[in-house]
Scaffold this motif. Sequence first.
Motif, PDB file in Angstrom:
ATOM      1  N   UNK A  81       0.821  -1.219   0.000  1.00 28.35           N
ATOM      2  CA  UNK A  81       0.000   0.000   0.000  1.00 28.35           C
ATOM      3  C   UNK A  81       0.854   1.267   0.000  1.00 28.35           C
ATOM      4  N   UNK A  82       1.885   1.298   0.851  1.00 26.73           N
ATOM      5  CA  UNK A  82       2.752   2.472   0.922  1.00 26.73           C
ATOM      6  C   UNK A  82       3.517   2.662  -0.384  1.00 26.73           C
ATOM      7  N   UNK A  83       4.026   1.576  -0.957  1.00 22.98           N
ATOM      8  CA  UNK A  83       4.750   1.660  -2.222  1.00 22.98           C
ATOM      9  C   UNK A  83       3.845   2.199  -3.328  1.00 22.98           C
ATOM     10  N   UNK A  84       2.621   1.696  -3.402  1.00 21.91           N
ATOM     11  CA  UNK A  84       1.684   2.174  -4.418  1.00 21.91           C
ATOM     12  C   UNK A  84       1.377   3.661  -4.239  1.00 21.91           C
ATOM     13  N   UNK A  85       1.230   4.105  -2.996  1.00 19.09           N
ATOM     14  CA  UNK A  85       0.959   5.529  -2.737  1.00 19.09           C
ATOM     15  C   UNK A  85       2.137   6.391  -3.174  1.00 19.09           C
ATOM     16  N   UNK A  86       3.363   5.934  -2.900  1.00 22.59           N
ATOM     17  CA  UNK A  86       4.543   6.700  -3.292  1.00 22.59           C
ATOM     18  C   UNK A  86       4.652   6.757  -4.813  1.00 22.59           C
ATOM     19  N   UNK A  87       4.405   5.645  -5.491  1.00 27.53           N
ATOM     20  CA  UNK A  87       4.470   5.618  -6.953  1.00 27.53           C
ATOM     21  C   UNK A  87       3.409   6.544  -7.553  1.00 27.53           C
ATOM     22  N   UNK A  88       2.191   6.544  -6.985  1.00 22.00           N
ATOM     23  CA  UNK A  88       1.145   7.467  -7.454  1.00 22.00           C
ATOM     24  C   UNK A  88       1.555   8.919  -7.214  1.00 22.00           C
ATOM     25  N   UNK A  89       2.183   9.180  -6.070  1.00 26.26           N
ATOM     26  CA  UNK A  89       2.631  10.532  -5.750  1.00 26.26           C
ATOM     27  C   UNK A  89       3.699  11.003  -6.738  1.00 26.26           C
ATOM     28  N   UNK A  90       4.616  10.119  -7.107  1.00 23.69           N
ATOM     29  CA  UNK A  90       5.651  10.475  -8.078  1.00 23.69           C
ATOM     30  C   UNK A  90       4.999  10.862  -9.400  1.00 23.69           C
ATOM     31  N   UNK A  91       3.978  10.112  -9.802  1.00 27.86           N
ATOM     32  CA  UNK A  91       3.290  10.389 -11.063  1.00 27.86           C
ATOM     33  C   UNK A  91       2.444  11.654 -10.992  1.00 27.86           C
ATOM     34  N   UNK A  92       1.880  11.954  -9.814  1.00 33.97           N
ATOM     35  CA  UNK A  92       0.986  13.098  -9.676  1.00 33.97           C
ATOM     36  C   UNK A  92       1.162  13.737  -8.293  1.00 33.97           C
ATOM     37  N   UNK A  93       2.207  14.553  -8.111  1.00 28.55           N
ATOM     38  CA  UNK A  93       2.487  15.119  -6.786  1.00 28.55           C
ATOM     39  C   UNK A  93       1.419  16.084  -6.270  1.00 28.55           C
ATOM     40  N   UNK A  94       0.593  16.616  -7.152  1.00 30.85           N
ATOM     41  CA  UNK A  94      -0.451  17.542  -6.702  1.00 30.85           C
ATOM     42  C   UNK A  94      -1.486  16.867  -5.807  1.00 30.85           C
ATOM     43  N   UNK A  95      -1.605  15.555  -5.904  1.00 32.41           N
ATOM     44  CA  UNK A  95      -2.563  14.832  -5.064  1.00 32.41           C
ATOM     45  C   UNK A  95      -2.100  14.734  -3.617  1.00 32.41           C
TER      46      UNK A  95
END
Length: 146
Positions: A81-95
């Motif tokens: 879960x944490x890894x997926x959140x970090x990867x999503x954040x890298x792709x879209x830091x505005x979230x």
Amino acid sequence: MNVVIKKITASAPSLDSPSTDRRDEIVFSIGKSDIGRVLVARSNIGICATLLGSDAGELRRDLSSRFLGCTLVRDDEAVRDELEKVIRFIANPDEGLDLPLDIRGTRFQRRVWEVLRTVRVGAVITYAALARRIGEPNAVHAVELA
């Protein structure tokens, strides 16, 4: 003009640093992001490392060098879960990204990181402003390069 940070932080952890606890277990996982491989590591307190690179073995060695004496366990399921959140954040830091953190380091480093956490995504803070905000205005000085 360049800014140089004075050498007032120690490279070894301070006595009050949680990373000196040799019983500490850290679980981690490695995944792929838009900018390369990402390693996310978590202690029983929270995320203690997020590392970026091109080689999984190099990331693992980097993690090991940062947490000497700790037991490192690759557990893809536990950190998924944490890894997926970090990867999503890298792709879209505005979230944004909201994860529990285990901030380790010297007292000075932890004060710097706490202030950096208050800087919004996309904002800029100078070293001098950061030093003033942590109450250490003399931690940074300007140097003219010839």
